[in-house]
Design a protein around this motif. Structure first.
Motif, short mmCIF file in Angstrom:
data_model
loop_
_atom_site.label_atom_id
_atom_site.label_comp_id
_atom_site.label_asym_id
_atom_site.label_seq_id
_atom_site.Cartn_x
_atom_site.Cartn_y
_atom_site.Cartn_z
N THR A 38 11.80 -1.13 -4.13
CA THR A 38 10.93 -0.55 -5.15
C THR A 38 9.85 -1.55 -5.53
O THR A 38 9.87 -2.72 -5.12
CB THR A 38 11.73 -0.10 -6.38
OG1 THR A 38 10.87 0.68 -7.23
CG2 THR A 38 12.26 -1.29 -7.18
N THR A 39 8.90 -1.07 -6.32
CA THR A 39 7.73 -1.87 -6.64
C THR A 39 7.18 -1.53 -8.01
O THR A 39 7.31 -0.40 -8.49
CB THR A 39 6.63 -1.68 -5.56
OG1 THR A 39 5.49 -2.47 -5.89
CG2 THR A 39 6.22 -0.22 -5.47
N ALA A 54 6.42 -7.16 -6.15
CA ALA A 54 5.44 -7.13 -7.24
C ALA A 54 4.06 -6.83 -6.64
O ALA A 54 3.57 -7.60 -5.80
CB ALA A 54 5.42 -8.46 -7.99
N ALA A 55 3.48 -5.71 -7.03
CA ALA A 55 2.19 -5.31 -6.44
C ALA A 55 1.47 -4.35 -7.36
O ALA A 55 2.10 -3.60 -8.11
CB ALA A 55 2.40 -4.67 -5.07
N ASP A 56 0.16 -4.38 -7.28
CA ASP A 56 -0.69 -3.44 -8.02
C ASP A 56 -1.11 -2.34 -7.04
O ASP A 56 -2.01 -2.55 -6.22
CB ASP A 56 -1.91 -4.16 -8.59
CG ASP A 56 -2.83 -3.24 -9.38
OD1 ASP A 56 -2.53 -2.02 -9.46
OD2 ASP A 56 -3.85 -3.73 -9.89
N LEU A 57 -0.47 -1.20 -7.14
CA LEU A 57 -0.72 -0.12 -6.18
C LEU A 57 -2.03 0.62 -6.43
O LEU A 57 -2.38 1.52 -5.66
CB LEU A 57 0.44 0.87 -6.17
CG LEU A 57 1.75 0.33 -5.61
CD1 LEU A 57 2.82 1.42 -5.61
CD2 LEU A 57 1.58 -0.24 -4.22
N GLY A 62 -2.72 -4.10 -2.71
CA GLY A 62 -1.37 -3.91 -3.20
C GLY A 62 -0.57 -2.95 -2.33
O GLY A 62 0.61 -3.17 -2.04
N CYS A 63 -1.21 -1.87 -1.89
CA CYS A 63 -0.53 -0.91 -1.01
C CYS A 63 -0.20 -1.54 0.33
O CYS A 63 0.89 -1.31 0.89
CB CYS A 63 -1.41 0.33 -0.82
SG CYS A 63 -1.60 1.34 -2.31
N GLU A 64 -1.10 -2.35 0.85
CA GLU A 64 -0.84 -3.02 2.12
C GLU A 64 0.32 -3.98 2.01
O GLU A 64 1.16 -4.09 2.92
CB GLU A 64 -2.11 -3.76 2.59
CG GLU A 64 -3.22 -2.82 3.04
CD GLU A 64 -4.53 -3.53 3.30
OE1 GLU A 64 -4.65 -4.71 2.88
OE2 GLU A 64 -5.43 -2.93 3.91
N LEU A 65 0.42 -4.69 0.88
CA LEU A 65 1.52 -5.61 0.64
C LEU A 65 2.85 -4.89 0.62
O LEU A 65 3.84 -5.33 1.23
CB LEU A 65 1.30 -6.34 -0.69
CG LEU A 65 2.38 -7.32 -1.13
CD1 LEU A 65 2.46 -8.50 -0.16
CD2 LEU A 65 2.10 -7.83 -2.55
N VAL A 66 2.91 -3.75 -0.05
CA VAL A 66 4.15 -2.98 -0.14
C VAL A 66 4.53 -2.40 1.22
O VAL A 66 5.71 -2.41 1.60
CB VAL A 66 4.03 -1.87 -1.20
CG1 VAL A 66 5.20 -0.90 -1.13
CG2 VAL A 66 3.95 -2.50 -2.59
N ASN A 109 -3.13 7.82 -9.96
CA ASN A 109 -2.36 9.05 -9.76
C ASN A 109 -2.55 9.73 -8.41
O ASN A 109 -1.78 10.64 -8.08
CB ASN A 109 -2.71 10.05 -10.87
CG ASN A 109 -2.25 9.57 -12.23
OD1 ASN A 109 -1.07 9.49 -12.50
ND2 ASN A 109 -3.21 9.21 -13.09
N LEU A 110 -3.53 9.30 -7.64
CA LEU A 110 -3.78 9.92 -6.34
C LEU A 110 -3.79 8.92 -5.20
O LEU A 110 -3.03 9.05 -4.24
CB LEU A 110 -5.12 10.68 -6.37
CG LEU A 110 -5.61 11.22 -5.02
CD1 LEU A 110 -4.66 12.28 -4.48
CD2 LEU A 110 -7.04 11.76 -5.13
N LEU A 111 -4.63 7.91 -5.30
CA LEU A 111 -4.90 7.05 -4.15
C LEU A 111 -3.74 6.17 -3.70
O LEU A 111 -3.62 5.89 -2.50
CB LEU A 111 -6.16 6.22 -4.41
CG LEU A 111 -7.44 7.07 -4.45
CD1 LEU A 111 -8.65 6.21 -4.78
CD2 LEU A 111 -7.66 7.79 -3.12
#
Length: 259
Positions: A38-39, A54-57, A62-66, A109-111
């Motif tokens: 989870t993140t 820990a990431a800012d989605l 942040g999405c690439e990190l997760v 909420n979307l991207l």
């Protein structure tokens, strides 16, 4: 639930899994045998560092990190649950929503779902199986004009995107479904009820009634619990729901008044 549904040997990514319905979903998935990553932006002390990122989605990075952590720590993924969402937009209707506010709502909420799906669904397609669950909101149908127009529009866009994606990837063995909660009794919603109660000179139950009335009423007389949202998500993620794709499951206590 544990006797009916199993997620044994499933690898799952659940975003925003440290509070509310997200945390309840993480806990239930693990009880049912899934290995869950989870993140969120920061890790609670109680959460294992190994299965948290820990990431800012709201950012591409942040999405690439997760996505990278999902491959490295889980060895791939079978279930993706997009729990992330929320709104910080001011009240005041459409005129109070600047370009900055609109962008914040879309970035939250979307991207994140769009970006993570683009990074991870090719893996699901390559293995010929997988489930993606987009958590939307009944506000895509019942926006509150004073404060949630941008949030509701972003969730409506998420729902349309989810439906289109489901039609594209179903032939490759990947299911895509939507869960649309109404009001959930989380820590933050109880704080809101307390604040409204104080302003109205009533108690917390009175504050809850104010919130329910703002939604047009909840026929069952209470909000959903985080554990109830988690139970629905777990069922839809399981092999028990193997032929369910491209559809939306509303869990709102009857709030939406139309078919």
């Amino acid at each position: 639930m544990t006797g009916f549904v199993t997620l044994e040997r499933k690898r799952a990514l659940i975003t925003s899994g440290t509070k509310g319905a997200g945390a309840a979903t993480v806990n239930l998935f693990r009880e049912l045998g899934a290995k869950v990553l989870t993140t969120a932006r920061s890790r609670p002390e109680s959460m294992s560092e190994e299965l948290f990122v820990a990431a800012d989605l709201t950012t591409k990075e942040g999405c690439e990190l997760v996505a990278q952590a999902t491959h490295e720590r889980l060895g791939g993924v079978d279930i993706i649950v997009h729990m992330l969402g929320g709104s910080s937009a001011p009240g005041g209707g459409f005129a109070a929503l600047s370009d900055t506010e609109w962008n914040k709502e879309l970035q939250l909420n979307l991207l994140p779902a769009v970006r993570l799906d683009r990074l991870l669904i090719p893996h699901l397609i390559s293995q010929g199986s997988g489930t993606v669950i987009h958590v939307s909101s009944i506000q895509r149908q019942l926006p509150l004009p004073d404060a949630t127009t941008a949030y509701a529009a972003a969730k409506a866009a998420l729902s349309t995107y989810s439906k289109s994606l489901s039609k594209e990837v179903a032939p490759q063995g990947v299911r895509v479904v939507r869960v649309s909660p109404g009001w959930i009794e989380t820590e933050s919603s109880i704080e809101l009820a307390k604040r409204l109660a104080k302003e109205a000179g009533t108690d917390v139950e009175g504050g809850k009634k104010i919130i329910m009335e703002s939604l047009g009423g909840i026929p069952i007389g209470r909000p959903s619990k985080p554990s109830e949202i988690a139970s629905l998500v777990a069922f839809l993620a399981s092999d028990r729901a193997a032929t369910i794709t491209g559809t939306e499951y509303v869990i709102d206590g009857g709030t939406v008044p139309t078919v």
